[in-house]
Design an enzyme around this catalytic site. Structure first.
Site: not given
Ligand code: NAP
Length: 454
Positions: A228, A262
């Site tokens: 997602e 998102c």
């Molecule tokens: P993010 O950086 O990808 O973080 C999300 C999760 O992934 C966190 O637990 C983060 O941990 C972990 N993570 C990040 N990089 C990683 C890696 N290389 N290896 C393992 N785990 C990793 O996302 P964000 O920027 O905080 O959140 C916003 C994004 O989520 C936006 O793009 C939004 O559109 C999307 N989103 C999508 C949905 C959907 O249902 N489609 C819903 C909500 C949000 P850490 O915090 O420790 O870095």
């Protein structure tokens, strides 16, 4: 990154949590695996009792849970309460409907009999984001616990107290140890958990970058994933739309959760005939948002989740402007201490501008004017993402026809995107794959096992 609570309103760090050491992680994995051996055969009624109790606790003590959201990621307190209520509804929904969704299905066959059972597959691992700290976990944990799987979750590092609160909630509701496990782990440990043979499926909600890393690792291990990811949802306003309703929807769609959703409306595509009026009213409505303490019920503009998030968004706006975009509202940091972004509208974004294909995760609206419906659809589809979207028109049949032509996972007519327990949620293209919520969400991590009698 350390797991810590840093209030984005005042920048104060009030709690820090150490990452799991190797022995603790191993013990938690084994506990989850042992738990699966008994949870997989518990009766639906027993699982239902746990989830229904968790929902009841959320309804009895909403503020205890809501205030942690606001403390850790800055959501307006009324919206935090709304998130807690939605989680209770999701838990109840699966408590009530899981058994029906997973009932054995008898298939017509040429000879003999054939039945498809839905069996749990094991320990699942979720990587979850901070923007809806309970809702994101609820929509992963509730269906899977009801299906007889057990779940382990690595939550975002900036919402550790929400992560712990959700784990406590399920234990208080009677889930056995190991049915739901919070993991404060590093990215290297995320890889190690994905590799672990006791883990049978992986779900991630978050950015494309994290999705690509986690999906690749799981794919290498031949483990099923759901992704997602981000979006840049089109918000199409046709010339026969109710303008007042469209502007109201635009405000809700762009400003809910301070724009950090998102499925927030991100690209406003308005047919020429209404474009000037829409832009003028949208600008006026955005100007009324006032920054303040998100714990205060009268505040209308919440901070972003962190200084880093604000810095990233400001940089995107700067790059967009360097690429030729025009700022017609806002464009900078709000005049208030804390991680506040001014509600912003950018126009004149041509396809060569990096903003054209980027997701803006905050209160920044990209505005496009188009000659007609076909141009609106073409622009909506010219995106690497395909998560949600909206169409505004007073002719519902026309709006449905337009919706059918948009390449995306969900379209909402005459309203911004929203989420409900009984509606499937998910995207296509770089927005990911798989679905959460509804009957579809519970089918992702079950074994559709054929049993055929000769
Ligand atoms: P993010 O950086 O990808 O973080 C999300 C999760 O992934 C966190 O637990 C983060 O941990 C972990 N993570 C990040 N990089 C990683 C890696 N290389 N290896 C393992 N785990 C990793 O996302 P964000 O920027 O905080 O959140 C916003 C994004 O989520 C936006 O793009 C939004 O559109 C999307 N989103 C999508 C949905 C959907 O249902 N489609 C819903 C909500 C949000 P850490 O915090 O420790 O870095």
């Amino acid at each position: 990154m350390a797991y810590q609570t840093t209030n984005p309103f005042d920048g104060k760090t009030s709690a820090t949590f150490p990452e799991c050491d190797a022995a603790t992680l191993e013990a938690k994995l084994q506990q989850a695996s042992d738990c699966f051996d008994q949870w997989r055969t518990t009766a639906f009624a027993e699982r239902t009792a746990v989830l229904a109790k968790a929902a009841a606790i959320l309804r009895e003590r909403p503020d205890e849970f809501a205030s942690l959201i606001t403390l850790e990621m800055g959501k307006l307190i009324a919206q935090s309460r709304g998130e807690v209520a939605l989680c209770a509804a999701i838990l109840d929904y699966y408590a009530q409907h899981a058994e029906g969704f997973l009932a054995p299905e008898t298939l017509p066959t040429q000879s003999g009999t054939a039945v498809v059972e839905s069996a749990p597959i094991g320990v699942l691992f979720g990587v979850e984001p901070w923007n809806f700290p309970y809702y994101q976990i609820a929509r992963f944990a509730a269906p899977n616990l009801m299906a007889g799987n057990v779940v382990m979750v690595k939550h975002a590092s900036n919402v550790p107290q929400c992560a712990l609160a959700f784990e406590r909630l399920l234990h208080e509701a009677g889930a056995p140890a190991g049915a739901y496990t919070n993991l404060f782990i590093s990215k290297d440990q995320v890889a190690q958990v994905i590799d672990d043979p006791r883990i049978r499926g992986v779900a991630l909600t978050g950015s494309e970058a994290a999705g690509a890393v986690v999906a690749a690792r799981a794919g290498h291990n031949l483990k099923k994933t759901t992704m997602e990811l981000g979006g840049s949802d089109a918000f199409i306003v046709l010339e026969d739309a109710d303008l007042e309703r469209a502007v109201k929807g635009a405000i809700q769609g762009r400003m809910g959760n301070a724009g950090q959703a998102c499925t927030a409306s991100k690209r406003f595509i308005v047919v020429e005939a209404l474009a000037d009026q829409f832009l003028e009213q949208f600008q006026a409505a955005l100007a009324s948002f006032k920054p303040g303490n998100p714990m205060d019920k009268d505040t209308t503009l919440a901070p972003l989740c962190s200084e880093d998030a604000l810095g990233h968004l400001l940089q995107q706006v700067r790059r967009a402007v360097e690429g030729g975009a025009r700022v017609v509202s806002g464009g900078g940091r709000a005049d208030h201490a804390g991680a506040f972004m001014q509600p912003t509208i950018l126009t004149d974004i041509d396809p060569a501008n990096p903003a054209y294909k980027e997701e803006f995760f905050g209160p920044v609206a990209l505005f496009f004017r188009v000659p007609d419906e076909d141009a609106a659809i073409a622009l909506a589809n010219d995106s690497p993402f395909g998560l949600g979207g909206s169409v505004f028109s007073s002719d519902i049949d026309r709006a449905k026809r337009v919706a059918s032509r948009i390449e995306t996972g969900m379209v909402f007519i005459n309203r911004p995107a929203s989420s409900a327990p009984d509606l499937p949620f998910g995207g296509i293209k770089n927005s990911g794959y798989g679905r959460e919520l509804s009957g579809a969400g519970i089918q992702e991590f079950v074994n559709k096992k054929l049993i055929r009698v000769a």
